[in-house]
Design an enzyme around this catalytic site. Structure first.
Site, PDB file in Angstrom:
ATOM      1  N   GLU A  40      32.074  32.004  48.220  1.00  0.00           N
ATOM      2  CA  GLU A  40      32.360  30.713  48.335  1.00  0.00           C
ATOM      3  C   GLU A  40      33.532  30.502  49.456  1.00  0.00           C
ATOM      4  O   GLU A  40      34.296  31.354  49.603  1.00  0.00           O
ATOM      5  CB  GLU A  40      32.861  29.986  47.019  1.00  0.00           C
ATOM      6  CG  GLU A  40      31.742  29.898  45.903  1.00  0.00           C
ATOM      7  CD  GLU A  40      32.063  29.372  44.662  1.00  0.00           C
ATOM      8  OE1 GLU A  40      31.152  29.000  43.850  1.00  0.00           O
ATOM      9  OE2 GLU A  40      33.237  29.681  44.308  1.00  0.00           O
ATOM     10  N   CYS A  87      39.478  27.797  53.678  1.00  0.00           N
ATOM     11  CA  CYS A  87      39.951  28.844  52.754  1.00  0.00           C
ATOM     12  C   CYS A  87      38.560  29.754  52.837  1.00  0.00           C
ATOM     13  O   CYS A  87      37.680  29.350  52.084  1.00  0.00           O
ATOM     14  CB  CYS A  87      40.268  28.569  51.458  1.00  0.00           C
ATOM     15  SG  CYS A  87      40.536  29.818  50.267  1.00  0.00           S
ATOM     16  N   CYS A 125      35.604  40.751  43.700  1.00  0.00           N
ATOM     17  CA  CYS A 125      36.729  41.472  44.121  1.00  0.00           C
ATOM     18  C   CYS A 125      36.959  42.574  43.059  1.00  0.00           C
ATOM     19  O   CYS A 125      36.652  42.810  42.121  1.00  0.00           O
ATOM     20  CB  CYS A 125      37.970  40.324  43.793  1.00  0.00           C
ATOM     21  SG  CYS A 125      39.547  40.729  44.358  1.00  0.00           S
ATOM     22  N   CYS A 177      43.295  40.843  38.529  1.00  0.00           N
ATOM     23  CA  CYS A 177      44.300  39.948  38.123  1.00  0.00           C
ATOM     24  C   CYS A 177      43.859  39.029  36.728  1.00  0.00           C
ATOM     25  O   CYS A 177      42.615  38.445  37.174  1.00  0.00           O
ATOM     26  CB  CYS A 177      44.592  38.987  39.116  1.00  0.00           C
ATOM     27  SG  CYS A 177      45.073  39.716  40.661  1.00  0.00           S
ATOM     28  N   CYS A 183      42.762  35.331  37.327  1.00  0.00           N
ATOM     29  CA  CYS A 183      41.643  34.705  38.363  1.00  0.00           C
ATOM     30  C   CYS A 183      40.349  35.075  38.080  1.00  0.00           C
ATOM     31  O   CYS A 183      39.815  36.053  37.499  1.00  0.00           O
ATOM     32  CB  CYS A 183      42.226  35.628  39.532  1.00  0.00           C
ATOM     33  SG  CYS A 183      41.197  35.232  41.226  1.00  0.00           S
ATOM     34  N   GLY A 189      38.218  37.900  46.942  1.00  0.00           N
ATOM     35  CA  GLY A 189      38.343  39.105  47.544  1.00  0.00           C
ATOM     36  C   GLY A 189      39.651  39.623  48.038  1.00  0.00           C
ATOM     37  O   GLY A 189      40.387  38.572  48.137  1.00  0.00           O
ATOM     38  N   GLU A 190      39.897  40.788  48.222  1.00  0.00           N
ATOM     39  CA  GLU A 190      41.331  41.285  48.812  1.00  0.00           C
ATOM     40  C   GLU A 190      41.073  41.690  50.214  1.00  0.00           C
ATOM     41  O   GLU A 190      40.322  42.755  50.557  1.00  0.00           O
ATOM     42  CB  GLU A 190      41.702  42.550  47.910  1.00  0.00           C
ATOM     43  CG  GLU A 190      42.773  43.243  48.424  1.00  0.00           C
ATOM     44  CD  GLU A 190      43.871  42.301  48.877  1.00  0.00           C
ATOM     45  OE1 GLU A 190      44.400  41.655  47.917  1.00  0.00           O
ATOM     46  OE2 GLU A 190      44.650  42.365  50.077  1.00  0.00           O
ATOM     47  N   SER A 236      50.661  37.763  47.145  1.00  0.00           N
ATOM     48  CA  SER A 236      50.550  36.895  45.871  1.00  0.00           C
ATOM     49  C   SER A 236      51.652  37.803  44.790  1.00  0.00           C
ATOM     50  O   SER A 236      51.076  38.873  44.302  1.00  0.00           O
ATOM     51  CB  SER A 236      49.119  36.920  45.276  1.00  0.00           C
ATOM     52  OG  SER A 236      48.461  36.351  46.283  1.00  0.00           O
ATOM     53  N   LEU A 237      52.748  37.150  44.770  1.00  0.00           N
ATOM     54  CA  LEU A 237      53.853  38.020  43.976  1.00  0.00           C
ATOM     55  C   LEU A 237      53.649  37.843  42.389  1.00  0.00           C
ATOM     56  O   LEU A 237      53.409  38.749  41.602  1.00  0.00           O
ATOM     57  CB  LEU A 237      55.260  37.564  44.593  1.00  0.00           C
ATOM     58  CG  LEU A 237      56.182  38.443  44.112  1.00  0.00           C
ATOM     59  CD1 LEU A 237      56.046  40.076  44.570  1.00  0.00           C
ATOM     60  CD2 LEU A 237      57.518  37.959  44.651  1.00  0.00           C
ATOM     61  N   HIS A 238      53.838  36.598  42.012  1.00  0.00           N
ATOM     62  CA  HIS A 238      53.904  36.090  40.634  1.00  0.00           C
ATOM     63  C   HIS A 238      54.850  36.745  39.849  1.00  0.00           C
ATOM     64  O   HIS A 238      54.960  36.000  38.672  1.00  0.00           O
ATOM     65  CB  HIS A 238      52.447  36.321  40.063  1.00  0.00           C
ATOM     66  CG  HIS A 238      51.101  35.736  40.957  1.00  0.00           C
ATOM     67  ND1 HIS A 238      51.328  34.228  41.209  1.00  0.00           N
ATOM     68  CD2 HIS A 238      50.209  36.284  41.094  1.00  0.00           C
ATOM     69  CE1 HIS A 238      50.202  34.018  41.950  1.00  0.00           C
ATOM     70  NE2 HIS A 238      49.361  35.194  42.143  1.00  0.00           N
ATOM     71  N   ASN A 288      45.498  26.889  37.667  1.00  0.00           N
ATOM     72  CA  ASN A 288      44.046  26.280  37.658  1.00  0.00           C
ATOM     73  C   ASN A 288      43.638  27.104  36.132  1.00  0.00           C
ATOM     74  O   ASN A 288      43.128  28.296  36.454  1.00  0.00           O
ATOM     75  CB  ASN A 288      43.366  26.412  38.794  1.00  0.00           C
ATOM     76  CG  ASN A 288      44.125  25.833  39.864  1.00  0.00           C
ATOM     77  OD1 ASN A 288      44.292  24.606  39.749  1.00  0.00           O
ATOM     78  ND2 ASN A 288      44.217  26.571  41.034  1.00  0.00           N
ATOM     79  N   CYS A 341      42.685  27.471  43.700  1.00  0.00           N
ATOM     80  CA  CYS A 341      42.886  28.604  43.806  1.00  0.00           C
ATOM     81  C   CYS A 341      42.620  29.490  42.259  1.00  0.00           C
ATOM     82  O   CYS A 341      42.724  29.023  41.452  1.00  0.00           O
ATOM     83  CB  CYS A 341      44.397  28.952  43.798  1.00  0.00           C
ATOM     84  SG  CYS A 341      45.240  28.286  45.135  1.00  0.00           S
TER      85      CYS A 341
END
Ligand code: SAH
Length: 347
Positions: A94, A107, A114, A118, A121, A165-166, A220-222, A296, A339
């Protein structure tokens, strides 16, 4: 049909020129074909009208053009557009067009599924099937550029590698795609308008710096606490924050480009003072910006968006040390385009 025919876009310009030389033709034919493929985005050899019929047939006999096909296109009430993109082997990824008043951002995805895990996600729940080819990434951008012109009357202005994906686990192909996107023979876009987002793989961040890339980097720290981060992003147990930090210091020394941290604040996970203090401290190491992303929801409620007070406390702490912080409200939620929501639901 010869199933061994190679995707012609896997060839460099030099290889294409050589192909023509080896077939008793001129090298400049290679240049012409290259322009058809990349600058003009041709989907078939028959489109290449300045080539003779015989040349087109010869190309057809040797190669295929594995272009993508936009299977379904959904438009959100807020103007966000999501494309479900079918690849030549039937797999689907997508990509999303995000419009604002002044610009449109694509995007794009870098892998089918992936391999990271996470917990928050939706893409992580899809197994990683394969890496995308440079042309498959490029085609997503072309498709969104076309939609941007159609719906918003201007070309695409920015690209973020924040789809499925990464990107740094498909390093070479992502860099090749960006090379074409920024090349005058491709889309001629400025690398400053491109941002690659990684979940934070120190070795590959250093490689980006060594390769002197000109695009921007997001991480992407979080959480800036190892235990918390490893709980919500289990793979990160292999990459302690100290290593991540060192790689980012290295990145900044070499590129002088600020890092953007992506950060979601969740209730009961990272909305406490210790988490805020840890992020503030982490932000002192490398010049950076912070994007606080709205969560989300993708599941049964293990993760919940933190309160406005917690967000305000983060903003206060970060602003006190001069870090620019933005709150990113989610876009395209109604069509699962926000996201972390890309999960091929329609496929
Ligand atoms: N693998 C890369 C590229 C994906 S970017 C990376 O991790 O950076 C997708 C962004 O959305 C990441 O910052 C990710 O952490 C964030 N994200 C994932 N799930 C989310 C969710 N449910 N709500 C909000 N953001 C989410």
């Amino acid at each position: 049909m010869n199933l061994e025919r190679k995707d012609i876009r896997a060839l460099s310009k030099e290889e294409l020129q050589l192909f023509f030389l080896n077939n008793n033709d001129k090298a400049y034919r290679g240049q012409q074909v290259y322009e058809w493929l990349w600058t003009k985005g041709a989907h078939s050899f028959d489109d290449m009208t300045n080539l003779s019929k015989a040349t087109r047939a010869m190309l057809e006999a040797n190669f295929v053009i594995n272009h993508i096909k936009v299977d379904t296109m959904q438009r959100s009430e807020d103007g966000t557009v999501k494309n479900a993109v079918r690849l030549h082997d039937g797999l689907v990824v997508e990509s999303v067009l995000i419009p604002t008043e002044t610009r449109t951002t694509a995007c794009v995805s870098s892998q089918v599924g992936c391999s990271l895990d996470c917990n928050f996600c939706a893409t992580a729940r899809l197994k990683r099937m394969r890496n995308l080819e440079p042309a498959e990434i490029y085609d997503q951008v072309l498709a969104i550029d076309k939609e941007s012109r159609l719906y918003y009357n201007h070309p695409l202005s920015n690209i973020v590698f924040m789809g499925m994906g990464e990107p740094l686990m498909n390093y070479n192909n992502v860099l090749k795609a960006i090379e074409m996107i920024t090349s005058p023979e491709g889309l001629g876009m400025s690398p400053k308008r491109i941002m690659v987002s990684t979940s934070g793989i120190p070795k590959m961040i250093k490689k980006l710096a060594d390769d002197e890339v000109k695009f921007k980097l997001a991480v992407s720290l979080h959480s800036a606490i190892d235990e918390t981060r490893a709980r919500i992003m289990p793979f990160s147990a292999n990459f302690p924050l100290k290593e991540l930090r060192e790689s980012l210091e290295y990145w900044y020394r070499k590129t002088k480009s600020k890092v953007s941290y992506e950060y979601v604040v969740w209730k009961g996970i990272n909305d406490d003072k210790a988490s805020i203090d840890a992020l503030v401290k982490f932000c002192k190491y490398v010049p950076c910006k912070v994007n606080l992303i709205e969560y989300n929801p993708i599941d049964d409620g293990e993760f919940q968006q933190a309160s406005e007070e917690a967000i305000a406390a983060y903003i206060k702490g970060l602003q006190a040390i001069g870090v620019v912080v933005k709150v990113r409200r989610s876009r395209g939620k109604d069509i699962d385009a926000a996201c972390g929501q890309l999960a091929n639901k329609e496929a």
